[in-house]
Design an enzyme around this catalytic site. Structure first.
Site, PDB file in Angstrom:
ATOM      1  N   TYR A  59       2.382   8.984   3.457  1.00  0.00           N
ATOM      2  CA  TYR A  59       3.423   8.632   2.490  1.00  0.00           C
ATOM      3  C   TYR A  59       4.779   8.899   3.123  1.00  0.00           C
ATOM      4  O   TYR A  59       5.276  10.024   3.141  1.00  0.00           O
ATOM      5  CB  TYR A  59       3.294   9.436   1.196  1.00  0.00           C
ATOM      6  CG  TYR A  59       1.982   9.311   0.462  1.00  0.00           C
ATOM      7  CD1 TYR A  59       1.078   8.284   0.745  1.00  0.00           C
ATOM      8  CD2 TYR A  59       1.635  10.219  -0.531  1.00  0.00           C
ATOM      9  CE1 TYR A  59      -0.124   8.186   0.068  1.00  0.00           C
ATOM     10  CE2 TYR A  59       0.441  10.123  -1.217  1.00  0.00           C
ATOM     11  CZ  TYR A  59      -0.444   9.109  -0.913  1.00  0.00           C
ATOM     12  OH  TYR A  59      -1.637   9.026  -1.585  1.00  0.00           O
ATOM     13  N   SER A 157     -11.676  11.685   1.097  1.00  0.00           N
ATOM     14  CA  SER A 157     -11.162  10.540   0.342  1.00  0.00           C
ATOM     15  C   SER A 157     -11.665   9.252   0.976  1.00  0.00           C
ATOM     16  O   SER A 157     -11.762   9.152   2.210  1.00  0.00           O
ATOM     17  CB  SER A 157      -9.626  10.570   0.347  1.00  0.00           C
ATOM     18  OG  SER A 157      -9.088   9.512  -0.402  1.00  0.00           O
ATOM     19  N   GLN A 177     -11.788  12.119  -3.552  1.00  0.00           N
ATOM     20  CA  GLN A 177     -10.807  11.200  -4.132  1.00  0.00           C
ATOM     21  C   GLN A 177     -11.199   9.783  -3.725  1.00  0.00           C
ATOM     22  O   GLN A 177     -11.402   9.501  -2.539  1.00  0.00           O
ATOM     23  CB  GLN A 177      -9.388  11.519  -3.647  1.00  0.00           C
ATOM     24  CG  GLN A 177      -8.332  10.696  -4.372  1.00  0.00           C
ATOM     25  CD  GLN A 177      -6.903  11.121  -4.037  1.00  0.00           C
ATOM     26  OE1 GLN A 177      -6.034  10.274  -3.890  1.00  0.00           O
ATOM     27  NE2 GLN A 177      -6.668  12.417  -3.909  1.00  0.00           N
ATOM     28  N   TYR A 205      -8.143   7.423  -7.794  1.00  0.00           N
ATOM     29  CA  TYR A 205      -6.818   6.857  -7.564  1.00  0.00           C
ATOM     30  C   TYR A 205      -6.801   5.419  -8.068  1.00  0.00           C
ATOM     31  O   TYR A 205      -7.839   4.826  -8.325  1.00  0.00           O
ATOM     32  CB  TYR A 205      -6.370   6.978  -6.109  1.00  0.00           C
ATOM     33  CG  TYR A 205      -7.129   6.189  -5.067  1.00  0.00           C
ATOM     34  CD1 TYR A 205      -6.924   4.830  -4.895  1.00  0.00           C
ATOM     35  CD2 TYR A 205      -8.015   6.828  -4.199  1.00  0.00           C
ATOM     36  CE1 TYR A 205      -7.596   4.117  -3.922  1.00  0.00           C
ATOM     37  CE2 TYR A 205      -8.705   6.124  -3.219  1.00  0.00           C
ATOM     38  CZ  TYR A 205      -8.484   4.768  -3.085  1.00  0.00           C
ATOM     39  OH  TYR A 205      -9.149   4.059  -2.115  1.00  0.00           O
ATOM     40  N   PHE A 206      -5.575   4.878  -8.245  1.00  0.00           N
ATOM     41  CA  PHE A 206      -5.363   3.602  -8.940  1.00  0.00           C
ATOM     42  C   PHE A 206      -5.988   3.617 -10.337  1.00  0.00           C
ATOM     43  O   PHE A 206      -6.638   2.642 -10.746  1.00  0.00           O
ATOM     44  CB  PHE A 206      -5.908   2.411  -8.137  1.00  0.00           C
ATOM     45  CG  PHE A 206      -5.214   2.147  -6.837  1.00  0.00           C
ATOM     46  CD1 PHE A 206      -3.886   2.502  -6.654  1.00  0.00           C
ATOM     47  CD2 PHE A 206      -5.891   1.559  -5.785  1.00  0.00           C
ATOM     48  CE1 PHE A 206      -3.248   2.263  -5.449  1.00  0.00           C
ATOM     49  CE2 PHE A 206      -5.259   1.307  -4.569  1.00  0.00           C
ATOM     50  CZ  PHE A 206      -3.928   1.666  -4.411  1.00  0.00           C
ATOM     51  N   PRO A 207      -5.829   4.700 -11.103  1.00  0.00           N
ATOM     52  CA  PRO A 207      -6.488   4.761 -12.414  1.00  0.00           C
ATOM     53  C   PRO A 207      -5.976   3.725 -13.402  1.00  0.00           C
ATOM     54  O   PRO A 207      -6.703   3.343 -14.323  1.00  0.00           O
ATOM     55  CB  PRO A 207      -6.179   6.185 -12.896  1.00  0.00           C
ATOM     56  CG  PRO A 207      -4.914   6.556 -12.182  1.00  0.00           C
ATOM     57  CD  PRO A 207      -5.030   5.908 -10.833  1.00  0.00           C
ATOM     58  N   LEU A 208      -4.749   3.257 -13.206  1.00  0.00           N
ATOM     59  CA  LEU A 208      -4.204   2.255 -14.126  1.00  0.00           C
ATOM     60  C   LEU A 208      -4.204   0.849 -13.527  1.00  0.00           C
ATOM     61  O   LEU A 208      -3.546  -0.058 -14.033  1.00  0.00           O
ATOM     62  CB  LEU A 208      -2.789   2.656 -14.567  1.00  0.00           C
ATOM     63  CG  LEU A 208      -2.724   3.957 -15.378  1.00  0.00           C
ATOM     64  CD1 LEU A 208      -1.284   4.319 -15.698  1.00  0.00           C
ATOM     65  CD2 LEU A 208      -3.552   3.846 -16.654  1.00  0.00           C
ATOM     66  N   LYS A 216       1.236  -3.362 -19.688  1.00  0.00           N
ATOM     67  CA  LYS A 216       2.624  -3.833 -19.607  1.00  0.00           C
ATOM     68  C   LYS A 216       2.755  -5.265 -19.108  1.00  0.00           C
ATOM     69  O   LYS A 216       3.864  -5.761 -18.936  1.00  0.00           O
ATOM     70  CB  LYS A 216       3.443  -2.900 -18.721  1.00  0.00           C
ATOM     71  CG  LYS A 216       2.961  -2.782 -17.277  1.00  0.00           C
ATOM     72  CD  LYS A 216       3.808  -1.760 -16.517  1.00  0.00           C
ATOM     73  CE  LYS A 216       3.405  -1.650 -15.056  1.00  0.00           C
ATOM     74  NZ  LYS A 216       4.219  -0.646 -14.340  1.00  0.00           N
TER      75      LYS A 216
END
Length: 310
Positions: A59, A157, A177, A205-208, A216
């Site tokens: 990151y 992960s 993960q 990860y990327f839960p949404l 949205k």
């Protein structure tokens, strides 16, 4: 909802709503990020009771770890947070390679310690598996670092079930993960049963689903980033996905909560998932994520959400 969770077989206790920090210093992931906004995101999270922070070498690269380290030092709050970071990437002739060798993992932990301005990392993940290193040897190197007090727990992960089994041969893995959300449920077939059986916390990860499960988007939404080529966001599949989200919205509206909060709350009803790391690009989003803890799902609602996405 439970407001404390224990990560796997470790002694780490976290607020089940943590913070994924790829938008804190992740200049290689999101354009036009402000480092000061990133630091304020961390400060806001700490102020409002979030104590589980998830970052990674890649990151930035490096910048997310640096910013988090700066804030924790400024705030004097290192001892009160559970700090997770990930490593495996390295640059060779300006190209990124994945390396799980014991020597490289030892080196990358040392470098993360310096960027984070700390003498220990609570949870260190092997970010991606490489093709050559036996996974039990890679985890063995992390066990040595744990014995030295440089890390407190071990995670992996993006590992397949076979890789996870090899990595956990000696029972050293505390956290997995991996990608998981209501649209991508492959982990339910093998990974979640294994992590449940071995008391390994599963952190999705990327839960949404890149915002799709936040409710949205509409059928008129257009995408210009990586979502533009993702079938989930194209044509009939996109319209079908939106219909499922609208069914969830009816449940959320009846409870007076947002779709995202309902979805995140549902994950915490899954076996071995007891901590989430939703991201945030603003301090306000950090505070909004915490509203998940106010959602109480009934057994019927849990089944209804499950069946919408079967």
């Amino acid at each position: 909802m439970v407001n404390q969770s224990k990560l796997g077989n470790s002694n780490l206790i976290v607020n089940p709503i943590g913070l994924g920090t790829n938008a804190v210093g992740g200049h290689n992931i999101y354009p036009d990020l402000s480092d000061e906004t990133g630091k304020e995101i961390i400060r806001t999270a700490i102020k409002h009771g979030i104590n589980f922070f998830d970052t990674a070498f890649i990151y930035g690269p490096e910048r997310s770890e640096e910013l988090i380290g700066e804030v924790l030092k400024e705030e004097g709050r290192r001892e009160s947070v559970v700090l997770a970071t990930k490593g495996a990437h390295k640059f060779v002739d300006d190209k990124i390679e994945i390396d799980n060798s014991p020597a490289f993992l030892t080196e990358t932990v040392e470098r993360s310690l310096k960027r984070l301005q700390t003498d220990y990392i609570d949870l260190f993940y092997i970010h991606f598996p490489d093709e050559d290193t036996p996974k039990d040897e890679a985890v063995g190197a992390l066990k040595d670092l744990k014995d030295q007090g440089k890390i407190k727990s071990i995670g992996v992960s993006n590992f397949t079930l076979d890789q996870l089994k090899e990595a956990n041969k000696d029972g050293y893995v505390d956290v997995l993960q991996s990608e998981y959300n209501l649209f991508k449920r492959e982990a339910e077939k093998e990974l979640l049963p294994y992590t449940t059986q071995h008391n390994i916390t599963f952190v999705p990860y990327f839960p949404l689903a890149a915002g799709l499960l936040a409710g949205k988007y509409t059928k008129d939404t257009t995408f210009e980033d990586g979502r533009a080529s993702n079938p989930m966001f194209q044509g009939d599949e996109f319209l079908s996905n939106l219909e499922k989200v609208e069914q969830v919205r009816k449940i959320a509206d009846a409870k007076g909560v947002e779709v995202a909060h309902l979805v995140l709350s549902w994950y915490l009803t899954r076996s071995s998932i007891n901590a989430l790391i939703p991201g945030a690009k603003t301090p306000e989003q950090v505070k909004n994520n915490l509203k998940t803890l106010d959602v109480e799902l009934t057994p019927l609602e849990i089944v209804m959400i499950d069946e919408i996405f079967q």
